[in-house]
Every structure is written in C-alpha cells, then in structure tokens.
Design a protein around this motif. Sequence first.
Motif, PDB file in Angstrom:
ATOM      1  N   HIS A   8     -29.237  22.182 -17.929  1.00 35.96           N
ATOM      2  CA  HIS A   8     -29.110  22.031 -19.385  1.00 35.96           C
ATOM      3  C   HIS A   8     -27.670  21.732 -19.807  1.00 35.96           C
ATOM      4  CE1 HIS A   8     -33.016  24.302 -20.754  1.00 35.96           C
ATOM      5  NE2 HIS A   8     -33.247  23.274 -19.962  1.00 35.96           N
ATOM      6  N   PHE A   9     -26.743  22.535 -19.300  1.00 35.08           N
ATOM      7  CA  PHE A   9     -25.351  22.398 -19.732  1.00 35.08           C
ATOM      8  C   PHE A   9     -24.782  21.041 -19.355  1.00 35.08           C
ATOM      9  CE2 PHE A   9     -20.779  22.958 -18.724  1.00 35.08           C
ATOM     10  CZ  PHE A   9     -20.315  23.149 -20.029  1.00 35.08           C
ATOM     11  N   GLU A  10     -24.946  20.667 -18.108  1.00 30.81           N
ATOM     12  CA  GLU A  10     -24.390  19.397 -17.618  1.00 30.81           C
ATOM     13  C   GLU A  10     -24.900  18.203 -18.429  1.00 30.81           C
ATOM     14  OE1 GLU A  10     -25.262  16.514 -13.812  1.00 30.81           O
ATOM     15  OE2 GLU A  10     -25.191  18.673 -13.447  1.00 30.81           O
ATOM     16  N   VAL A  11     -26.208  18.149 -18.634  1.00 30.41           N
ATOM     17  CA  VAL A  11     -26.794  16.984 -19.309  1.00 30.41           C
ATOM     18  C   VAL A  11     -26.473  17.007 -20.803  1.00 30.41           C
ATOM     19  CG1 VAL A  11     -28.936  15.747 -19.801  1.00 30.41           C
ATOM     20  CG2 VAL A  11     -28.642  16.881 -17.592  1.00 30.41           C
ATOM     21  N   ALA A  12     -26.644  18.166 -21.435  1.00 28.77           N
ATOM     22  CA  ALA A  12     -26.382  18.261 -22.878  1.00 28.77           C
ATOM     23  C   ALA A  12     -24.920  17.969 -23.192  1.00 28.77           C
ATOM     24  CB  ALA A  12     -26.770  19.652 -23.386  1.00 28.77           C
ATOM     25  N   ARG A  13     -24.020  18.444 -22.356  1.00 28.60           N
ATOM     26  CA  ARG A  13     -22.586  18.220 -22.605  1.00 28.60           C
ATOM     27  C   ARG A  13     -22.264  16.734 -22.642  1.00 28.60           C
ATOM     28  NH1 ARG A  13     -18.469  20.503 -18.185  1.00 28.60           N
ATOM     29  NH2 ARG A  13     -19.792  19.108 -16.943  1.00 28.60           N
ATOM     30  N   GLU A  14     -22.828  15.959 -21.731  1.00 28.44           N
ATOM     31  CA  GLU A  14     -22.521  14.525 -21.697  1.00 28.44           C
ATOM     32  C   GLU A  14     -23.025  13.808 -22.939  1.00 28.44           C
ATOM     33  OE1 GLU A  14     -22.053  12.196 -18.386  1.00 28.44           O
ATOM     34  OE2 GLU A  14     -22.686  13.700 -16.923  1.00 28.44           O
ATOM     35  N   PHE A  15     -24.217  14.159 -23.387  1.00 28.36           N
ATOM     36  CA  PHE A  15     -24.748  13.495 -24.586  1.00 28.36           C
ATOM     37  C   PHE A  15     -23.991  13.930 -25.843  1.00 28.36           C
ATOM     38  CE2 PHE A  15     -28.428  12.539 -21.869  1.00 28.36           C
ATOM     39  CZ  PHE A  15     -28.601  11.194 -22.200  1.00 28.36           C
ATOM     40  N   LEU A  16     -23.689  15.210 -25.968  1.00 35.72           N
ATOM     41  CA  LEU A  16     -22.933  15.680 -27.137  1.00 35.72           C
ATOM     42  C   LEU A  16     -21.551  15.027 -27.176  1.00 35.72           C
ATOM     43  CD1 LEU A  16     -23.839  19.486 -27.072  1.00 35.72           C
ATOM     44  CD2 LEU A  16     -24.590  17.814 -28.775  1.00 35.72           C
ATOM     45  N   ALA A  17     -20.903  14.954 -26.033  1.00 36.85           N
ATOM     46  CA  ALA A  17     -19.572  14.340 -25.970  1.00 36.85           C
ATOM     47  C   ALA A  17     -19.614  12.873 -26.375  1.00 36.85           C
ATOM     48  CB  ALA A  17     -18.996  14.475 -24.561  1.00 36.85           C
ATOM     49  N   ALA A  18     -20.782  12.238 -26.172  1.00 39.50           N
ATOM     50  CA  ALA A  18     -20.945  10.823 -26.550  1.00 39.50           C
ATOM     51  C   ALA A  18     -21.416  10.672 -27.995  1.00 39.50           C
ATOM     52  CB  ALA A  18     -21.944  10.157 -25.606  1.00 39.50           C
ATOM     53  N   GLY A  19     -21.502  11.787 -28.726  1.00 36.60           N
ATOM     54  CA  GLY A  19     -21.909  11.715 -30.133  1.00 36.60           C
ATOM     55  C   GLY A  19     -23.399  11.592 -30.343  1.00 36.60           C
ATOM     56  N   VAL A  20     -24.189  12.085 -29.387  1.00 37.34           N
ATOM     57  CA  VAL A  20     -25.652  12.014 -29.468  1.00 37.34           C
ATOM     58  C   VAL A  20     -26.204  13.375 -29.906  1.00 37.34           C
ATOM     59  CG1 VAL A  20     -27.772  11.590 -28.152  1.00 37.34           C
ATOM     60  CG2 VAL A  20     -25.711  10.251 -27.666  1.00 37.34           C
ATOM     61  N   HIS A  21     -27.168  13.370 -30.807  1.00 39.42           N
ATOM     62  CA  HIS A  21     -27.832  14.594 -31.249  1.00 39.42           C
ATOM     63  C   HIS A  21     -28.740  15.103 -30.125  1.00 39.42           C
ATOM     64  CE1 HIS A  21     -26.495  13.683 -35.352  1.00 39.42           C
ATOM     65  NE2 HIS A  21     -26.874  12.434 -35.098  1.00 39.42           N
ATOM     66  N   VAL A  22     -28.764  16.425 -29.933  1.00 40.16           N
ATOM     67  CA  VAL A  22     -29.455  16.999 -28.776  1.00 40.16           C
ATOM     68  C   VAL A  22     -30.438  18.086 -29.186  1.00 40.16           C
ATOM     69  CG1 VAL A  22     -29.130  18.448 -26.724  1.00 40.16           C
ATOM     70  CG2 VAL A  22     -27.646  16.443 -27.093  1.00 40.16           C
ATOM     71  N   LEU A  23     -31.673  17.944 -28.689  1.00 39.50           N
ATOM     72  CA  LEU A  23     -32.664  19.022 -28.704  1.00 39.50           C
ATOM     73  C   LEU A  23     -32.823  19.443 -27.253  1.00 39.50           C
ATOM     74  CD1 LEU A  23     -35.011  20.817 -29.635  1.00 39.50           C
ATOM     75  CD2 LEU A  23     -36.469  18.797 -29.698  1.00 39.50           C
ATOM     76  N   VAL A  24     -32.361  20.651 -26.918  1.00 41.68           N
ATOM     77  CA  VAL A  24     -32.426  21.130 -25.543  1.00 41.68           C
ATOM     78  C   VAL A  24     -33.434  22.268 -25.465  1.00 41.68           C
ATOM     79  CG1 VAL A  24     -30.442  22.692 -25.886  1.00 41.68           C
ATOM     80  CG2 VAL A  24     -31.095  21.993 -23.565  1.00 41.68           C
ATOM     81  N   GLU A  25     -34.283  22.238 -24.452  1.00 33.32           N
ATOM     82  CA  GLU A  25     -35.281  23.284 -24.298  1.00 33.32           C
ATOM     83  C   GLU A  25     -34.620  24.644 -24.088  1.00 33.32           C
ATOM     84  OE1 GLU A  25     -38.420  24.175 -24.505  1.00 33.32           O
ATOM     85  OE2 GLU A  25     -38.806  22.270 -25.487  1.00 33.32           O
ATOM     86  N   LYS A  26     -35.369  25.693 -24.405  1.00 32.30           N
ATOM     87  CA  LYS A  26     -34.843  27.049 -24.207  1.00 32.30           C
ATOM     88  C   LYS A  26     -34.900  27.425 -22.731  1.00 32.30           C
ATOM     89  CE  LYS A  26     -38.801  29.090 -23.095  1.00 32.30           C
ATOM     90  NZ  LYS A  26     -39.011  29.746 -21.784  1.00 32.30           N
ATOM     91  N   PRO A  27     -34.020  28.318 -22.271  1.00 29.82           N
ATOM     92  CA  PRO A  27     -32.851  28.822 -22.975  1.00 29.82           C
ATOM     93  C   PRO A  27     -31.782  27.744 -23.071  1.00 29.82           C
ATOM     94  CG  PRO A  27     -32.849  29.620 -20.718  1.00 29.82           C
ATOM     95  CD  PRO A  27     -34.155  28.899 -20.910  1.00 29.82           C
ATOM     96  N   ILE A  28     -30.899  27.871 -24.018  1.00 30.75           N
ATOM     97  CA  ILE A  28     -29.924  26.812 -24.289  1.00 30.75           C
ATOM     98  C   ILE A  28     -29.132  26.446 -23.041  1.00 30.75           C
ATOM     99  CG2 ILE A  28     -28.332  28.566 -25.221  1.00 30.75           C
ATOM    100  CD1 ILE A  28     -27.135  26.394 -27.000  1.00 30.75           C
ATOM    101  N   THR A  29     -28.678  27.437 -22.284  1.00 32.54           N
ATOM    102  CA  THR A  29     -27.923  27.224 -21.049  1.00 32.54           C
ATOM    103  C   THR A  29     -28.151  28.425 -20.130  1.00 32.54           C
ATOM    104  OG1 THR A  29     -26.000  28.176 -22.178  1.00 32.54           O
ATOM    105  CG2 THR A  29     -26.059  25.784 -22.006  1.00 32.54           C
ATOM    106  N   VAL A  30     -27.474  28.430 -19.012  1.00 33.60           N
ATOM    107  CA  VAL A  30     -27.566  29.579 -18.100  1.00 33.60           C
ATOM    108  C   VAL A  30     -26.674  30.712 -18.571  1.00 33.60           C
ATOM    109  CG1 VAL A  30     -27.128  30.381 -15.736  1.00 33.60           C
ATOM    110  CG2 VAL A  30     -28.179  28.141 -16.126  1.00 33.60           C
ATOM    111  N   THR A  31     -25.464  30.379 -19.038  1.00 34.68           N
ATOM    112  CA  THR A  31     -24.503  31.408 -19.453  1.00 34.68           C
ATOM    113  C   THR A  31     -24.115  31.243 -20.925  1.00 34.68           C
ATOM    114  OG1 THR A  31     -22.485  30.138 -18.935  1.00 34.68           O
ATOM    115  CG2 THR A  31     -23.540  31.340 -17.116  1.00 34.68           C
ATOM    116  N   VAL A  32     -23.612  32.333 -21.484  1.00 30.78           N
ATOM    117  CA  VAL A  32     -23.154  32.317 -22.874  1.00 30.78           C
ATOM    118  C   VAL A  32     -21.932  31.419 -23.021  1.00 30.78           C
ATOM    119  CG1 VAL A  32     -22.208  33.743 -24.734  1.00 30.78           C
ATOM    120  CG2 VAL A  32     -24.133  34.591 -23.372  1.00 30.78           C
ATOM    121  N   ASP A  33     -21.049  31.422 -22.036  1.00 30.85           N
ATOM    122  CA  ASP A  33     -19.859  30.565 -22.093  1.00 30.85           C
ATOM    123  C   ASP A  33     -20.258  29.092 -22.165  1.00 30.85           C
ATOM    124  OD1 ASP A  33     -18.131  32.688 -22.041  1.00 30.85           O
ATOM    125  OD2 ASP A  33     -17.699  32.554 -19.892  1.00 30.85           O
TER     126      ASP A  33
END
Length: 311
Positions: A75-100
């Motif tokens: 989740h983190f790896e893929v979502a980070r790349e799209f967010l950094a590119a200015g893409v809106h993201v719907l990520v399945e739960k849980p949001i990531t593995v860690t709170v950080d």
Amino acid sequence: MNPLRCAVIGVGYLGKFHAQKYAALPDCELVAVVDSNPAQAQAVAEANQTRAVADYRELLGRVDAVSIVVPTSLHFEVAREFLAAGVHVLVEKPITVTVDEADELIRLAGEKDVRLMVGHLERFNAALLGLDLTQDKPLFIESHRLAPFNPRANDVSVVLDLMIHDIDIILDIVDSEVERIDAKGVTVLTNDTDIANARITFKSGCVANVTASRASLKVERKMRMFMPNCYVSVDFQNRVLAKHRKGEREMFPGVPEIVSEESVFENGDALMAEIKHFVACVREGREPLCSGHAGRRALATATEITRLLKS
C-alpha cells in the motif's frame, strides 16, 4: 465536464469489482487496470473494455485518480508514488502497515492537495448510513465480526483483516480519545491471531467490546449500541437497522415496555457508494468520509491492539 481518468492497481478478487464500478460510471473513464498476474489483468481489462498494464508506473501522469487494491505490504509504496505525482488515491484498508507510513501518505496528500481516502467499505453499508445518533451517543458498544477462514486474507492478523472495520466505525461514532485498551487473542488456523477480543475505554466514558474471528463456522457482522433510553442494532451482513426504545406503557411493574422498529435495506451497493463518494470528493475538492486521518486513527488503534495481543 471531462471524464475523470481512473485506474485500478491490483485486480484480484476485490480489485476486479473496483474496475467494474469505475467502468459503469458515466463521468469516469477506466483508463487501465494493473495486476502482477498478466492473465488476470487481461481478463478484467477485456471484461471492462479497457487495457491491461504490466507496471503501474506507466500510468503516472496519465490518470487523475486510482484505487489501490494490492496486498497491504505494498500500500505505502504504490500510494506514495501516485500521491507524489498529484494523483488522487483510494487505498484499501488498512491504509498502510505502520502509522509512520500513514503519516507520510497524509503529508504527501496535503502537500500535493489531492484526496486520500481509505476503503473502509462498511462506512457505506446502507444500514449504517441509515443510523442517526445526533440525539444520543452510545455509552456501551458491542460488535461481533465472525467469518469462516479465507486464505486470501491471511497475510495480516484478524485485527487488521476484520476487526479494523469495527474499530474505524466505533472511533467515528464515539469521537473521543481512547483512554485504555485491553485485548486477548488466540491462534487457531494460522501463525497469527485468528480470534481476538478488545475492550476499548474512551475518555468520554463509553466502552466498546469488539470481537473478531476468522475461524468461525458462520458469518456474522453485527454491532449493538446502548444508550440510556434505547439500544440500536446494526446488522451489516443483512443490511438491517433495528431500534429498541422505551415505550410509554409498562412491560412489568416499574419496567417500561420496549418498542422496536426495524428497517431492512433491500438494495445497497456499498462499493459503488464508496467509489461514487470518492469521485465526488475528487471533483468537489472536499475531504472524504473516511480520510487518510481516519484511516490512520483506525490503524493506530488496531496496531496497539496487535501489540497487546503479542505481549
């Protein structure tokens, strides 16, 4: 109005349904689907009249919004790349593995001014949407989420697999800081916790008793909320909302009768409602119902429960 260019990253069991919903929306264009299994990606692409892509990075700069339905560890790896590119993201739960990791995604979404939504599907269950707690807040909540074993979801504990649905809903309803958590769990079928119970005490005084099992012989997804003069039952599985309150007559001397009302929501497509909400938030620039912050809060609580189970 130009169609919103969308894609689904990960089109396994759940992801293929995301693809179907986007393909059915007139204001969206399903640009592509991505999966590590080329045959699966091609099958879903053909079924939804779009194209299959081998590497999700090919879509950076070519889409406006994505659903990320890959294993939690990615989740983190893929979502980070799209967010950094200015893409809106719907990520399945849980949001990531860690709170950080969740904090980093939230920071990126704010920096790029894009929507980050977490796919807590039960938020869009018709029975829950019919619930009105504006008059009273629950003093005690009890939830049971039981399911037979499913090998697709054994990469995480039952807390992150099933219980987190109820944790997210309870945190939203109570809207108070957590004061104390007690938790117990049992390993039955896997090397991780398969049955867990958590007692969450809030600073408001509300107490929630939450049970989840993925080693059950039946399916049950129910939540009961108790207030001074009534209690409410939400059956997520059958989309039934029942309200039980004090009546004006007596059932026994000094004990009021109980008046019950039941609403059955025959039709309800929670995933379509979730994706429509995501698309609307993207177009209108507003915070989603289950934002990154809400997903982070649910993850933090689930992480603490997991820590207690292992201590």
